[in-house]
Design an enzyme around this catalytic site. Structure first.
Site, PDB file in Angstrom:
ATOM      1  N   ARG A  49     -23.852  10.296 -17.884  1.00  0.00           N
ATOM      2  CA  ARG A  49     -23.273   8.964 -18.136  1.00  0.00           C
ATOM      3  C   ARG A  49     -22.387   9.041 -19.365  1.00  0.00           C
ATOM      4  O   ARG A  49     -21.320   8.448 -19.426  1.00  0.00           O
ATOM      5  CB  ARG A  49     -24.371   7.906 -18.304  1.00  0.00           C
ATOM      6  N   TYR A 101      -2.784  -8.996  -9.419  1.00  0.00           N
ATOM      7  CA  TYR A 101      -3.649  -8.592  -8.309  1.00  0.00           C
ATOM      8  C   TYR A 101      -4.741  -9.669  -8.115  1.00  0.00           C
ATOM      9  O   TYR A 101      -5.354 -10.123  -9.095  1.00  0.00           O
ATOM     10  CB  TYR A 101      -4.270  -7.249  -8.695  1.00  0.00           C
ATOM     11  N   ASP A 173      -1.233  -2.988 -16.877  1.00  0.00           N
ATOM     12  CA  ASP A 173      -1.744  -2.401 -15.641  1.00  0.00           C
ATOM     13  C   ASP A 173      -0.589  -1.604 -15.032  1.00  0.00           C
ATOM     14  O   ASP A 173       0.398  -2.170 -14.565  1.00  0.00           O
ATOM     15  CB  ASP A 173      -2.211  -3.533 -14.701  1.00  0.00           C
ATOM     16  N   LYS A 198      -5.284   4.076  -6.173  1.00  0.00           N
ATOM     17  CA  LYS A 198      -3.959   3.941  -5.574  1.00  0.00           C
ATOM     18  C   LYS A 198      -3.173   5.258  -5.710  1.00  0.00           C
ATOM     19  O   LYS A 198      -3.619   6.270  -5.218  1.00  0.00           O
ATOM     20  CB  LYS A 198      -3.236   2.752  -6.207  1.00  0.00           C
TER      21      LYS A 198
HETATM   22  C1  LIG Z   1      -5.953  -2.271  -6.501  1.00  0.00           C
HETATM   23  C2  LIG Z   1      -5.499  -2.863  -7.746  1.00  0.00           C
HETATM   24  C3  LIG Z   1      -6.427  -3.315  -8.660  1.00  0.00           C
HETATM   25  C4  LIG Z   1      -7.925  -3.225  -8.422  1.00  0.00           C
HETATM   26  O1  LIG Z   1      -8.375  -1.961  -8.572  1.00  0.00           O
HETATM   27  P1  LIG Z   1      -9.891  -1.534  -8.299  1.00  0.00           P
HETATM   28  O2  LIG Z   1      -9.892  -0.105  -8.656  1.00  0.00           O
HETATM   29  O3  LIG Z   1     -10.179  -1.811  -6.860  1.00  0.00           O
HETATM   30  O4  LIG Z   1     -10.746  -2.374  -9.186  1.00  0.00           O
HETATM   31  C5  LIG Z   1      -5.944  -3.887  -9.816  1.00  0.00           C
HETATM   32  N1  LIG Z   1      -4.629  -3.974 -10.098  1.00  0.00           N
HETATM   33  C6  LIG Z   1      -3.707  -3.538  -9.230  1.00  0.00           C
HETATM   34  C7  LIG Z   1      -2.263  -3.660  -9.582  1.00  0.00           C
HETATM   35  C8  LIG Z   1      -4.104  -2.972  -8.032  1.00  0.00           C
HETATM   36  O5  LIG Z   1      -3.190  -2.550  -7.165  1.00  0.00           O
END
Ligand SMILES: *Cc1c(COP(=O)(O)O)cnc(C)c1O
Length: 391
Positions: A49, A101, A173, A198
């Site tokens: 962890r 998102y 982000d 992604k």
């Molecule tokens: C998919 C996505 C998220 C969420 O990501 P997780 O890993 O599923 O929590 C957040 N921001 C953007 C821009 C995304 O494309």
């Protein structure tokens, strides 16, 4: 390894051959604990962890791609967001991009807000609106650029320097652009957040998140909570993302070339009323895109003239574009934000943001670009001719 360029770092940063066997690829250290040399003397790892060699390789590699000092892996971007919230205290105020998102909106508005944090969803493309929403207790600004799904851009440098002057932590982000096309830390941002699910992973086979920062104080707080809360990615998840990142540059170039081809095709199509892609000169912030990004990515949003019914026809008739949420994998995906990814936004909010019923979002994969154009073309051809359309 700062002196090397992106493609080299992707393959080598944090990834020396394994010292015992010489394995060229960082192994999946599927272990929870580590034998200690002596009482109170560990070999550098104690418990997975806290730290795990596969995770460490992934964290170091991503940090180096973003040009940052510290990387931290989490179970998902959602968890990374929760971790960032630990930098705040009850009563603090956070400014968030208004078309984030859907899951980010839900997490902030419905979960974090219950624990004494205050959120305002603001059009962060406008610095004056950010300034207007700033309060004495504003401690963080969380932006997505390009936003999802409207692909609006926020001026990272401008926002970061304003935030710095107010002692506000800035977070970008960077999921859509990846460090291959956009490096927020170099523009002054404090924290970069990723859904590694992604493009970084890139093969739609893992859910994972990460943050990168060069600020030691921020890192200490996040590292403490990564261990204390335990929302870590497993060794295999880290290994998958690490493997994905090796080909990030090649994939991003292909995603972009295909997206450009499709965006141009859609722009001239009679059944499409609008195409949003930062690489088109018709994008209202095309100049900013060229300034802060080195490419335009693989995401396109477009609007079908005939509304929901005709959008459904397109969604049902593509053969290569799979109807699915998520994005950033090698395979092309198509989705309907109002019904799918952004259904958690209230309808009025969706309408304010321009997420209309005819709006479709595609994640352009790295199949052959001409095959992809033909696939979309034939789905658009399935839209029935109507009296008003024949005009
Ligand atoms: C998919 C996505 C998220 C969420 O990501 P997780 O890993 O599923 O929590 C957040 N921001 C953007 C821009 C995304 O494309």
């Amino acid at each position: 390894m700062k002196e090397f360029r992106f493609e080299t770092l992707a393959i080598h940063a944090g990834q020396k051959p394994e010292p015992v066997t010489g394995a060229v690829v960082v192994p999946i250290f599927q272990t929870s604990t580590y034998a200690q040399e002596d009482v109170g003397k560990a070999r550098g790892y104690e418990y997975s962890r806290t730290d795990n060699p596969t995770r460490k390789a992934f964290e170091e590699c991503l940090a180096s791609l973003e040009g940052g000092k510290y990387g931290l892996g989490f179970g998902s971007l959602k968890i990374s967001r929760i971790a960032c919230m630990y930098l705040l205290s009850p009563g603090d105020h956070v400014i968030v991009s208004d078309d984030v998102y859907g899951g980010t909106y839900r997490l902030f508005a419905s979960v974090n807000a219950r624990y004494g944090l205050e959120f305002d969803f603001v059009d962060t493309t406008q610095l004056n609106l950010i300034k207007k929403s700033t309060k004495p207790n504003t401690k963080m600004i969380w932006i997505e650029t390009p936003t999802n799904p409207m692909l609006k851009l926020c001026d990272i440098e401008q926002i970061a320097s304003w935030a710095k002057s107010k002692n506000i932590i800035s977070v970008v982000d960077n999921t859509f652009m990846t460090p291959y096309f956009q490096k927020p830390l170099s523009l002054g941002t404090d924290i970069v957040a990723h859904s590694c699910t992604k493009y970084l992973g890139g093969h739609s086979d893992v859910v994972s998140g990460a943050v990168v920062t060069s600020d030691e104080k921020i890192y200490e707080v996040l590292k403490f909570h990564q261990n204390a809360v335990g929302a870590i990615p497993g060794p295999f998840d880290c290994w998958l993302v690490l493997r994905g990142m090796k080909t990030l540059s090649c994939r991003m170039r292909d995603h972009e070339a295909n997206a450009m081809k499709i965006a141009k095709f859609l722009g001239g199509h009679p059944k499409v009323s609008k195409v949003v892609y930062p690489g088109l000169s018709s994008h209202p912030q095309h100049e900013l895109a060229k300034k802060q990004m080195t490419g335009f990515g693989g995401m396109i949003t477009f609007v079908i003239k005939g509304g929901l019914e005709d959008a459904r026809t397109v969604l049902r008739n593509t053969k290569l574009f799979t109807l699915a949420e998520s994005l950033g994998g090698v395979e092309s995906l198509i989705e309907h934000p109002a019904i799918m990814t952004h259904a958690s936004l209230p309808k009025e909010r969706r309408e304010e943001l321009g997420i209309s019923d005819g709006l479709i979002r595609i994640s352009v994969g790295i199949e052959n670009g001409d095959d992809l154009v033909e696939d979309i073309a034939s789905a658009l051809d399935k839209i029935p001719q109507r009296a008003e359309a024949r005009g």
